[in-house]
Design an enzyme around this catalytic site. Structure first.
Site, PDB file in Angstrom:
ATOM      1  N   ASP A 206       0.843  -1.192   0.000  1.00 27.01           N
ATOM      2  CA  ASP A 206       0.000   0.000   0.000  1.00 27.01           C
ATOM      3  C   ASP A 206       0.883   1.248   0.000  1.00 27.01           C
ATOM      4  O   ASP A 206       1.922   1.263  -0.649  1.00 27.01           O
ATOM      5  CB  ASP A 206      -0.913  -0.048   1.235  1.00 27.01           C
ATOM      6  CG  ASP A 206      -2.249   0.635   1.022  1.00 27.01           C
ATOM      7  OD1 ASP A 206      -2.279   1.869   0.917  1.00 27.01           O
ATOM      8  OD2 ASP A 206      -3.270  -0.072   0.962  1.00 27.01           O
ATOM      9  N   HIS A 270      -3.278   5.827   3.882  1.00 28.18           N
ATOM     10  CA  HIS A 270      -4.141   4.691   3.578  1.00 28.18           C
ATOM     11  C   HIS A 270      -3.587   3.372   4.104  1.00 28.18           C
ATOM     12  O   HIS A 270      -4.324   2.545   4.654  1.00 28.18           O
ATOM     13  CB  HIS A 270      -4.325   4.632   2.062  1.00 28.18           C
ATOM     14  CG  HIS A 270      -5.331   3.634   1.598  1.00 28.18           C
ATOM     15  ND1 HIS A 270      -4.982   2.452   0.997  1.00 28.18           N
ATOM     16  CD2 HIS A 270      -6.678   3.649   1.652  1.00 28.18           C
ATOM     17  CE1 HIS A 270      -6.079   1.776   0.687  1.00 28.18           C
ATOM     18  NE2 HIS A 270      -7.127   2.476   1.067  1.00 28.18           N
ATOM     19  N   SER A 466     -11.445  -1.125  -0.110  1.00 23.77           N
ATOM     20  CA  SER A 466     -10.130  -1.083   0.531  1.00 23.77           C
ATOM     21  C   SER A 466     -10.222  -1.402   2.006  1.00 23.77           C
ATOM     22  O   SER A 466      -9.253  -1.873   2.607  1.00 23.77           O
ATOM     23  CB  SER A 466      -9.508   0.309   0.359  1.00 23.77           C
ATOM     24  OG  SER A 466      -9.039   0.500  -0.936  1.00 23.77           O
TER      25      SER A 466
END
Length: 652
Positions: A206, A270, A466
Site C-alpha cells: 500500500d 491509507h 479497501s
C-alpha cells in the site's frame, strides 16, 4: 488540505476515502494482438513493459533489449525533434533501460511522456520484433477519494468492560460495528475466543505505514519501499529503498504522477488505516481494536504521490511472497497472506505485471486478498481483483446490503464490511456516523507524517472495498494461526478460498448484484479451517458450514451418518412467530437454535432447543430479533439421521 477529520483523544470526526486506484487504459482492438494498447487520449506514458521470448538475446541482455527499443523509436520517427506549424518544438525521444522484473519482463523508459498516438505507435513497432511476446504501458494505479463524512458526530465513549466478548479498547463498542454487528459485521468478537493471528505475518502492499500508539510497527524497518521514481516516492533518489514507512502521498499538480487536473489533497495514510483494520493493538485500553490483533504487519510501500507503477507493484508482490528481486535483500519475514487494497480499471491478462507475480505468490503458499474495486462495475474490469487465484472482496454496509460503490460479479469471492456511507446503506442522502464507515488508525499529518512527542491517538472512518479486504486478510491470518496451533497441515490458498466461501454468512437481504458466497464470518471460517467436514460432505462436530433456508420452503433429503448439520435463515425486522422445524425421515435428532451466532454441537449455548425422541422437533419464537438465526440439527446418542426435512418460516 486534509482528506479526513481524525479522532483524537476527545474529539471525533470521520472521513470517507473510496481508496481504490484506477488505471485509465484498455486494449485497443485495432492494434496488433501483442500490444496491450491505450485508448485514453488524456493520458500520457513514459514507461513500458516488454516481455521477450525465452532464449532471445533481448531476454538475457539489457543492452540488446535497449537496442531493440531504440530501433523501434527510429522506425517511428519519434527519435527526431519536430517543429509544429505554430513554431512549437517537440524534442526527439530517447530510451533508457529501467530494470528487469522478477517475472522476467523488462521495463524501459522514454525521455519524455508520449501521448496516446505516440505510445501506441511505439508499441506497435516494438511488437514487430519476433522476439517480443507482448508489450504494454507501465500503468499508474491511483487512489480515488470521493466522499468525506460529516464532522459533527459524538465524542469517544469512556472505557468500558461490559460485554465479555468486547476488548477494553474504549472506542471499540461504539465505533467498530463492523466486528460484531449480526447483519453486516464479520463476527470477529466470537472468533477472538479461538484465534487472534498469533505467529502469522501479513504483508500490506500500500502506501506504507506510520508510527501510531495503537499499532505494532515493529516490522516497519523490515518492510521495503518499492517506488522506483523519486518524484513519486518523495525520496531524494530513484530506486527501491529499505523500510516500509509512509512518507506521504499528498496530491498537487506536477507532483510525482499528479496531472494538472488532480485536486490538491492531503496525504491519505491509507496503508496505516488498512494495517489498523488488520492488526490494531487490542485489549490495551487504548483507542480501537484490530481483527487479527496478534498478527505481525509487514508494510510494503508502492503508492506515493498520485499512485504507483504496476511494475513496482508486481515486484513488491514477488518480494513479499518470498521471491527474489534483483538489487533487494530477500524478505526475512515470510508472509502467509498479502493484502492489496489497490487496483485499476483494466482486466487482468497474462500480460499484466501482477498476473505472473500473483501466480508465483500462490505457488509459494501465499494467499492474495484484493479489494474488488469501488467503481460500481463488474470486477472482471479491474486489476488485480480479476487475476486468477485471488480472493476478491466486495463491500457491504451495516444492513448487509452491497455498498453502492462496490464492484460485483462472478469474480467476487466474498463480501465483508466496508461501510455503506449513508443511512440504511442507500446510495445518497444522510451520512450514517459512525456506522456508515470502517474505523481504524490514521496519522494527523497534512503532507508529511506527524510524530508528536506525546503520541496522539488518531483514527478515521473510511468506506470502500479497501476497508473490506483487510477484514478478510485478517480472517485468513486467524485461520492460518489456528491451524498451526492445532498442529494441522498448512492450508493452501485454494483451501483458504474454499473455506471462506463455505463458511460465509448468508446475505440478510436480496443483493442487487453478485458479491460472493456471503458475508465474511471470521468465527465460522476459523472453525471450518480447524474442524473441516466429514467424508460425507457434512460439517464435522464443531463445523460451521451453514446451509441457507428460504422462508417457507421445506428443505428435504437431509442426512448425516453421525455429525451435525448447520442451517441459517435471515429474519427481518418486524417479523413474528418464527417457526423452526425438523420432520420426517428416520433417526433421532435434537434441534438447537441461536440468534446471530452458531450454537455449539451439544447445544450448551443455544437460545432455544427441542430434543424429543424421533425426528419431529419444533422451536417457535413469537417475537424474533432482526438477525440470522442458526439451527443445528444434531443426532442424539451418536446415531445418524436419514432423509429428514428442515423448515424455517415466519409471519412478515
Amino acid at each position: 488540505m486534509k482528506s479526513f477529520q481524525p479522532l483524537r483523544i476527545g474529539a471525533l470526526a470521520a472521513a470517507l476515502v473510496l481508496a481504490i486506484p484506477a488505471v485509465h487504459a484498455a486494449q485497443t482492438t485495432s492494434l496488433p494482438a501483442k500490444v496491450i494498447g491505450v485508448n485514453q487520449a488524456s493520458e500520457t506514458y513514459d514507461r513500458f513493459i516488454v516481455t521477450y521470448k525465452n532464449g532471445s538475446a533481448e531476454r538475457s541482455s539489457s543492452t540488446a533489449a535497449l537496442q531493440g527499443v531504440n530501433a523501434a523509436l527510429g522506425r517511428t520517427g519519434l527519435n527526431k525533434a519536430t517543429i509544429s506549424s505554430n513554431g512549437t518544438s517537440t524534442p526527439g525521444v530517447s530510451a533508457f533501460y529501467q530494470r528487469k522484473l522478477a517475472t522476467g519482463s523488462d521495463v524501459v523508459r522514454t525521455s519524455r511522456k508520449l501521448n496516446q498516438s505516440e505510445a501506441n505507435t511505439l508499441m506497435t513497432q516494438l511488437a514487430s520484433d519476433p522476439a517480443v511476446v507482448h508489450v504494454q504501458p507501465d500503468h499508474v494505479m491511483r487512489a480515488v477519494r470521493d466522499i468525506k463524512a460529516a464532522s459533527d458526530i459524538a465524542k469517544p465513549t469512556d472505557k468500558t468492560s461490559g460485554d465479555p466478548f468486547a476488548p477494553n479498547d474504549p472506542d471499540y463498542t461504539r465505533y467498530q460495528w463492523h466486528f460484531s454487528n449480526p447483519t453486516g459485521g464479520a463476527n470477529v468478537d466470537q472468533a477472538w475466543n479461538i484465534a487472534d493471528g498469533s505467529d502469522v505475518t501479513v504483508a500490506v502492499i500500500d502506501t506504507g505505514i506510520t508510527e501510531h500508539p495503537d499499532l505494532d510497527t515493529s516490522l516497519g524497518d523490515a518492510g521495503y519501499d518499492f517506488i522506483s521514481d523519486s518524484a513519486v516516492s518523495g525520496r531524494p533518489d530513484n530506486g527501491y529503498a529499505p523500510g516500509g514507512w509512509d512518507l506521504g502521498d499528498w496530491t498537487m499538480p506536477g507532483k510525482g504522477l499528479c496531472s494538472r487536473n488532480d485536486p490538491v489533497q492531503g496525504s491519505s495514510w491509507h496503508g496505516t488505516n488498512v494495517a489498523g483494520v488488520i492488526g490494531e493493538v487490542t485489549n490495551n485500553g487504548v483507542g480501537m481494536a484490530g481483527v487479527a490483533y496478534n498478527a505481525k504487519v509487514l508494510p510494503v510501500r508502492v503508492l506515493g504521490h498520485c499512485g504507483g507503477y504496476e511494475s513496482d507493484i508486481s515486484e513488491a508482490i514477488e518480494w513479499a511472497s518470498g521471491g527474489h528481486v534483483d538489487g533487494v535483500p530477500d524478505n526475512t519475514h515470510p508472509v502467509k497472506v498479502i493484502n492489496l487494497s489497490l487496483g485499476g480499471a483494466a482486466p487482468c491478462t497474462p500480460a499484466t505485471p501482477e498476473y505472473q507475480a500473483i501466480q508465483n505468490a500462490i505457488s509459494r503458499g501465499v494467499t492474495v486478498v484484493v479489494a474488488a474495486g469501488n467503481d460500481n462495475q463488474d470486477v472482471s474490469n479491474d486489476t488485480p481483483a480479476s487475476c486468477p487465484g485471488v480472493i476478491a472482496v466486495a463491500s457491504n454496509g451495516i444492513t448487509g446490503k452491497r455498498a453502492f460503490y462496490s464492484n460485483y460479479g462472478s469474480g467476487v469471492t466474498i463480501s465483508a464490511p466496508g461501510g455503506g456511507v449513508y443511512q440504511n446503506d442507500v446510495s445518497s442522502g444522510q451520512q450514517a456516523n459512525p456506522e456508515g464507515f470502517v474505523w481504524a488508525a490514521i496519522n494527523l499529518g497534512t503532507e508529511d507524517p506527524i510524530y508528536p512527542a506525546d503520541p496522539v491517538q488518531a483514527y478515521a472512518g473510511m468506506a470502500g472495498t479497501s476497508q473490506a479486504a483487510p477484514h478478510v486478510t485478517a480472517a485468513v491470518a486467524m485461520m492460518v494461526g489456528a491451524v498451526k496451533t492445532a498442529g494441522l497441515p498448512d492450508l493452501t490458498p485454494a483451501q483458504i478460498h474454499d473455506t471462506l466461501e463455505k463458511s460465509a454468512r448468508p446475505f440478510p437481504v436480496a443483493e442487487d448484484q453478485k458479491i460472493g458466497a456471503g458475508i465474511l464470518d471470521a468465527y465460522a471460517a476459523v472453525n471450518v479451517a480447524v474442524n473441516g467436514e466429514d467424508n460425507g460432505g457434512n460439517p464435522g462436530d464443531g463445523g460451521t458450514i451453514a446451509k441457507t433456508l428460504t422462508k417457507g420452503v421445506l428443505l428435504s433429503g437431509q442426512s448425516s451418518t453421525g455429525g451435525s448439520i448447520l442451517y441459517a435463515i435471515w429474519v427481518p425486522a418486524g417479523a413474528t412467530t418464527l417457526n423452526l422445524r425438523t420432520l420426517g425421515g428416520a433417526g433421532d435428532v435434537a434441534l438447537y437454535v441461536k440468534a446471530g451466532a452458531v450454537p455449539a454441537v451439544d447445544g450448551s449455548n443455544a437460545d432455544s432447543r427441542s430434543a424429543k425422541p424421533g425426528t419431529s422437533q419444533a422451536v417457535v419464537i413469537q417475537a424474533p430479533q432482526a438477525a440470522t438465526y442458526y439451527l443445528r440439527v444434531a443426532p442424539q446418542q451418536g446415531s445418524g439421521f436419514n432423509n429428514i426435512s428442515v423448515l424455517g418460516d415466519y409471519k412478515p
